[in-house]
Motif scaffolding. Structure first.
Motif, short mmCIF file in Angstrom:
data_model
loop_
_atom_site.label_atom_id
_atom_site.label_comp_id
_atom_site.label_asym_id
_atom_site.label_seq_id
_atom_site.Cartn_x
_atom_site.Cartn_y
_atom_site.Cartn_z
N LEU A 136 -29.30 -3.42 37.88
CA LEU A 136 -28.68 -2.21 38.42
C LEU A 136 -29.81 -1.30 38.87
O LEU A 136 -30.70 -0.98 38.08
CB LEU A 136 -27.81 -1.52 37.37
CG LEU A 136 -27.05 -0.27 37.80
CD1 LEU A 136 -26.13 -0.56 38.98
CD2 LEU A 136 -26.26 0.31 36.64
N HIS A 176 -33.20 -2.46 38.01
CA HIS A 176 -33.60 -2.53 36.60
C HIS A 176 -32.77 -3.60 35.89
O HIS A 176 -31.60 -3.80 36.20
CB HIS A 176 -33.38 -1.19 35.91
CG HIS A 176 -34.22 -0.08 36.44
ND1 HIS A 176 -35.49 0.18 35.99
CD2 HIS A 176 -33.96 0.84 37.40
CE1 HIS A 176 -36.00 1.22 36.64
NE2 HIS A 176 -35.08 1.65 37.51
N LEU A 215 -30.35 -4.66 33.46
CA LEU A 215 -29.31 -3.88 32.79
C LEU A 215 -29.40 -3.97 31.28
O LEU A 215 -29.37 -2.95 30.58
CB LEU A 215 -27.93 -4.35 33.26
CG LEU A 215 -26.73 -3.63 32.62
CD1 LEU A 215 -26.64 -2.20 33.15
CD2 LEU A 215 -25.44 -4.38 32.92
N LEU A 241 -31.72 -0.65 30.56
CA LEU A 241 -30.75 0.44 30.63
C LEU A 241 -29.85 0.57 29.40
O LEU A 241 -29.62 1.67 28.91
CB LEU A 241 -29.88 0.27 31.89
CG LEU A 241 -30.63 0.22 33.23
CD1 LEU A 241 -29.65 0.11 34.38
CD2 LEU A 241 -31.53 1.44 33.40
N VAL A 254 -30.14 4.52 28.48
CA VAL A 254 -29.58 5.46 29.45
C VAL A 254 -28.17 5.83 29.02
O VAL A 254 -27.33 4.96 28.76
CB VAL A 254 -29.54 4.82 30.87
CG1 VAL A 254 -28.86 5.75 31.86
CG2 VAL A 254 -30.95 4.48 31.32
N PHE A 279 -24.30 7.44 29.40
CA PHE A 279 -23.31 7.23 30.46
C PHE A 279 -23.33 8.37 31.47
O PHE A 279 -23.17 8.13 32.68
CB PHE A 279 -21.92 7.09 29.85
CG PHE A 279 -20.85 6.82 30.89
CD1 PHE A 279 -20.81 5.61 31.55
CD2 PHE A 279 -19.92 7.79 31.21
CE1 PHE A 279 -19.85 5.35 32.52
CE2 PHE A 279 -18.95 7.55 32.17
CZ PHE A 279 -18.92 6.33 32.82
N GLU A 330 -25.89 10.19 32.39
CA GLU A 330 -27.07 9.98 33.25
C GLU A 330 -26.80 8.87 34.25
O GLU A 330 -27.12 9.00 35.44
CB GLU A 330 -28.28 9.62 32.38
CG GLU A 330 -29.55 9.36 33.19
CD GLU A 330 -30.76 9.02 32.33
OE1 GLU A 330 -31.82 8.73 32.92
OE2 GLU A 330 -30.64 9.04 31.09
N LEU A 331 -26.18 7.79 33.79
CA LEU A 331 -25.90 6.67 34.68
C LEU A 331 -24.89 7.06 35.75
O LEU A 331 -25.05 6.70 36.93
CB LEU A 331 -25.37 5.48 33.88
CG LEU A 331 -25.06 4.22 34.71
CD1 LEU A 331 -26.34 3.69 35.38
CD2 LEU A 331 -24.41 3.16 33.85
N TRP A 352 -26.62 9.04 38.36
CA TRP A 352 -27.50 8.13 39.09
C TRP A 352 -26.70 7.33 40.12
O TRP A 352 -27.11 7.17 41.28
CB TRP A 352 -28.16 7.20 38.08
CG TRP A 352 -29.39 6.48 38.54
CD1 TRP A 352 -29.88 6.37 39.81
CD2 TRP A 352 -30.29 5.74 37.69
NE1 TRP A 352 -31.03 5.61 39.81
CE2 TRP A 352 -31.30 5.21 38.54
CE3 TRP A 352 -30.33 5.48 36.33
CZ2 TRP A 352 -32.34 4.42 38.03
CZ3 TRP A 352 -31.37 4.70 35.82
CH2 TRP A 352 -32.36 4.18 36.67
N LEU A 353 -25.53 6.86 39.72
CA LEU A 353 -24.70 6.07 40.63
C LEU A 353 -24.21 6.89 41.82
O LEU A 353 -24.18 6.40 42.95
CB LEU A 353 -23.49 5.51 39.86
CG LEU A 353 -23.78 4.37 38.88
CD1 LEU A 353 -22.60 4.17 37.95
CD2 LEU A 353 -24.11 3.09 39.64
N ARG A 379 -32.29 8.99 40.07
CA ARG A 379 -32.22 9.22 38.62
C ARG A 379 -32.37 10.71 38.33
O ARG A 379 -33.30 11.36 38.83
CB ARG A 379 -33.31 8.42 37.91
CG ARG A 379 -33.13 8.39 36.40
CD ARG A 379 -33.99 7.34 35.76
NE ARG A 379 -33.68 7.18 34.35
CZ ARG A 379 -34.19 6.23 33.58
NH1 ARG A 379 -35.04 5.36 34.10
NH2 ARG A 379 -33.87 6.15 32.31
#
Length: 272
Positions: A20, A23, A25, A29, A33, A35, A37-38, A41-42, A47
């Motif tokens: 992902l 990286h 996953l 991650l 990381v 949720f 933050e993710l 990021w998505l 980031r």
């Protein structure tokens, strides 16, 4: 190898690995990381900093649940009707996220971004005091009022005097150095709108969330998705509570047993 190519920066998988954003996953991650933050990021495709994560997660918390709102009632009633379809109950609640509930987050972020873009020459400098934004706020409210449009983020059906989420999110953004032009303009609208509208309305939580997300640099037309992400957790909580403390049947029976017939030809029938 296929002759076709479908470019993506997001997830990809092979027989023994999932990546992902390039990286690993599982190794890079998971467990490292959060949720929130993710999710940032998505959406942002970059980031976030720790401060951005704090503001973003504060928004998610602010929008997750607000009691027996129409979205929560829709989810509970659908679960009552189809307890075998958890996804249906969640979807029913999410489908109610619109211009009156949840959608205000996107509407307000887009509104503020539009004002800032159209009045770029009138925008105060970044180091200007808060009061320097009042003139632009007055102009924005007057434009909306003269066009017969509401200002998104003003007013709330329950919090008539003050929405407690608004000053708190303002403070969090300030503490993280992320109280930017959208929040400052929104704050100024709160100070000045009474001069145009003739009455004082609170700056609501959904609106301040939109302003904060816009200051984080998220695309305004994706902000409703963030509010729906937050509300998904709240709706799952509503359904979990419905399983142990059900109210859906009582709501259904109360409405059904108190329905009264109205002649469709009755001139006093406002539904005609």
């Amino acid at each position: 190898m296929s002759e076709h190519s479908y470019p993506t920066s997001l997830g990809a998988s092979t027989a023994d690995q999932i990546t992902l954003f390039g990286h690993d996953l599982a190794e890079d991650l998971m467990g490292r990381v959060g949720f929130g933050e993710l999710a940032f990021w998505l959406v942002a495709r970059r980031r976030p900093t720790p401060g951005q994560v704090r503001v973003f997660e504060a928004v998610l918390v602010a929008l997750a649940d607000h009691g027996f709102t129409p979205t929560a009632i829709a989810a509970r009633m659908t679960y009552l009707s189809a307890p075998d379809s958890l996804q249906g109950a969640l979807a029913a609640g999410l489908l109610g996220g619109g211009s009156r509930f949840l959608g205000v987050t996107e509407d307000c972020g887009s509104y503020l971004a539009d004002v800032l873009a159209r009045h770029a020459d009138d925008r105060p400098p970044d180091d200007a005091p808060d009061e320097a934004w009042d003139a632009l706020a007055l102009t924005a409210v007057r434009e909306s009022h003269e066009a017969g449009r509401y200002v998104p983020g003003l007013g709330h059906p329950v919090h008539k005097e003050r929405d407690p989420r608004t000053p708190r999110l303002m403070r969090i953004a300030e503490e993280e150095g992320l109280r930017g032009p959208h929040l400052r303009l929104f704050d100024a609208i709160g100070r000045t709108h009474e001069q145009v509208l003739g009455r004082r309305l609170p700056l609501n939580g959904a609106g301040v969330c939109g302003a904060a997300l816009a200051d984080l640099g998220l695309p305004p037309d994706l902000l409703r998705g963030v509010s729906l992400l937050a509300r998904t957790a709240g709706l799952l909580g509503q359904i979990a509570e419905e399983r142990v403390h059900p109210v859906g049947m009582d709501v259904y029976l109360h409405v059904d047993r108190n329905a009264s017939y109205v002649d469709p030809g009755d001139p006093d029938d406002e539904t005609g």
